[in-house]
Design an enzyme around this catalytic site. Structure first.
Site, PDB file in Angstrom:
ATOM      1  N   HIS A  26       0.809  -1.316  -0.080  1.00 35.83           N
ATOM      2  CA  HIS A  26      -0.123  -0.022  -0.151  1.00 35.83           C
ATOM      3  C   HIS A  26       0.807   1.256   0.139  1.00 35.83           C
ATOM      4  CE1 HIS A  26      -2.708  -3.109   1.599  1.00 35.83           C
ATOM      5  NE2 HIS A  26      -3.599  -2.404   0.806  1.00 35.83           N
ATOM      6  N   HIS A  33      -4.408  -6.372  -5.936  1.00 38.82           N
ATOM      7  CA  HIS A  33      -4.109  -7.361  -5.239  1.00 38.82           C
ATOM      8  C   HIS A  33      -5.291  -7.694  -4.672  1.00 38.82           C
ATOM      9  CE1 HIS A  33      -3.651  -3.749  -2.476  1.00 38.82           C
ATOM     10  NE2 HIS A  33      -4.256  -4.821  -1.508  1.00 38.82           N
ATOM     11  N   CYS A  68     -11.497  -5.738   7.336  1.00 38.82           N
ATOM     12  CA  CYS A  68     -11.088  -5.924   6.052  1.00 38.82           C
ATOM     13  C   CYS A  68      -9.768  -6.984   6.239  1.00 38.82           C
ATOM     14  CB  CYS A  68     -10.631  -4.764   4.964  1.00 38.82           C
ATOM     15  SG  CYS A  68     -12.420  -3.885   4.698  1.00 38.82           S
ATOM     16  N   HIS A  70      -6.589  -9.557   3.613  1.00 35.41           N
ATOM     17  CA  HIS A  70      -5.925 -10.003   2.755  1.00 35.41           C
ATOM     18  C   HIS A  70      -5.700 -11.461   2.989  1.00 35.41           C
ATOM     19  CE1 HIS A  70      -4.722  -5.914   2.741  1.00 35.41           C
ATOM     20  NE2 HIS A  70      -4.789  -6.050   1.383  1.00 35.41           N
ATOM     21  N   GLU A  88      -8.416  -8.883  14.591  1.00 38.74           N
ATOM     22  CA  GLU A  88      -8.919  -7.453  14.574  1.00 38.74           C
ATOM     23  C   GLU A  88      -9.844  -7.300  15.640  1.00 38.74           C
ATOM     24  OE1 GLU A  88      -9.938  -4.649  11.411  1.00 38.74           O
ATOM     25  OE2 GLU A  88      -8.580  -5.554  10.164  1.00 38.74           O
ATOM     26  N   TYR A 105     -12.318  -2.354  -6.542  1.00 38.03           N
ATOM     27  CA  TYR A 105     -12.396  -0.731  -6.365  1.00 38.03           C
ATOM     28  C   TYR A 105     -11.091  -0.346  -6.332  1.00 38.03           C
ATOM     29  CZ  TYR A 105     -10.947  -1.046  -1.718  1.00 38.03           C
ATOM     30  OH  TYR A 105     -10.068  -1.096  -0.370  1.00 38.03           O
ATOM     31  N   GLU A 115      -5.586   2.236  -2.551  1.00 36.72           N
ATOM     32  CA  GLU A 115      -6.145   1.030  -2.472  1.00 36.72           C
ATOM     33  C   GLU A 115      -6.764   0.579  -3.898  1.00 36.72           C
ATOM     34  OE1 GLU A 115      -6.015  -1.270  -0.199  1.00 36.72           O
ATOM     35  OE2 GLU A 115      -6.279  -0.329   1.826  1.00 36.72           O
ATOM     36  N   GLU A 117      -8.064  -3.081  -5.118  1.00 38.46           N
ATOM     37  CA  GLU A 117      -8.210  -4.383  -4.745  1.00 38.46           C
ATOM     38  C   GLU A 117      -9.292  -4.858  -5.285  1.00 38.46           C
ATOM     39  OE1 GLU A 117      -6.611  -3.781  -0.053  1.00 38.46           O
ATOM     40  OE2 GLU A 117      -8.955  -3.748  -0.607  1.00 38.46           O
ATOM     41  N   TRP A 162     -14.392   1.958   0.428  1.00 36.87           N
ATOM     42  CA  TRP A 162     -14.840   0.884   0.148  1.00 36.87           C
ATOM     43  C   TRP A 162     -16.421   0.300   0.726  1.00 36.87           C
ATOM     44  CZ3 TRP A 162     -10.363   1.901   2.523  1.00 36.87           C
ATOM     45  CH2 TRP A 162     -10.224   1.582   3.778  1.00 36.87           C
TER      46      TRP A 162
END
Length: 184
Positions: A26, A33, A68, A70, A88, A105, A115, A117, A162
């Site tokens: 980022h 990604h 969110c 990955h 989180e 987006y 971002e 992704e 997002w």
């Protein structure tokens, strides 16, 4: 290296083309990604929104969806969702369901961080109250989905891009009705 320290890089068609360390992805020229978003509901039908930690690289301090993340290379998406919920928010999830498989987006925050992704969107149910990790989340709120949709329409700048874009595609938030394009 820990699970989640690498992200999956994608070509324009969404095919995996390699990996990169998460810490380096980022920036002002973020490569496309793979990621995911998750909206967590409680038994009362409220949705969990979180405020991103002030130390986050992108969109620090902004209200967003529940969490969110990955997926690691080779990690099943649902496993990644459950891993990130635990990290989180200290949450165990039930009923993890894919709702927007093709959400994609690109957005740029005020500092120039990008971002970029392909980000499937999930919904899940919380087994208990969240216990936020302060490295990731500074505040949490359970809110009525229609109230959140109204807030997103009134002040989209107060939320992550997002979340704002996802809410336009998810009937739960009523934004199609607010815009007069849907039915109640």
């Amino acid at each position: 290296m820990n699970v989640g320290d690498q992200v999956v890089l994608l070509d324009e068609e969404g095919r995996a083309i390699g990996t990169a360390p998460k810490a380096t992805v980022h920036d002002t020229d973020t490569a496309l990604h793979l990621a995911f978003s998750c909206h967590v509901m409680n038994d009362d039908g409220d949705v969990l929104v979180t405020r991103r930690a002030l130390s986050k690289v992108a969109w620090p301090g902004v209200w967003t969806n529940s969490f969110c993340g990955h997926p690691a290379p080779g990690e099943a998406m649902e496993d990644a969702v459950r891993r990130r919920a635990a990290y989180e928010l200290g949450l165990e999830l039930d009923d993890v369901e894919l709702r927007l498989p093709d959400f994609r987006y690109r957005a740029v925050d005020a500092s120039g961080i990008v971002e970029n992704e392909i980000c499937p969107v999930f919904f899940a149910r919380a087994r208990h109250e969240p216990v936020p990790n302060p490295l990731e989340v500074v505040d949490v709120r359970w809110v009525d989905p229609l109230s959140l949709g109204s807030a997103l329409s009134a002040a989209p700048w107060a939320f992550s891009p997002w979340l704002e874009l996802q809410s336009e595609q998810l009937p739960l938030f009523g934004r199609d009705v607010l815009a007069g394009t849907g039915t109640p």
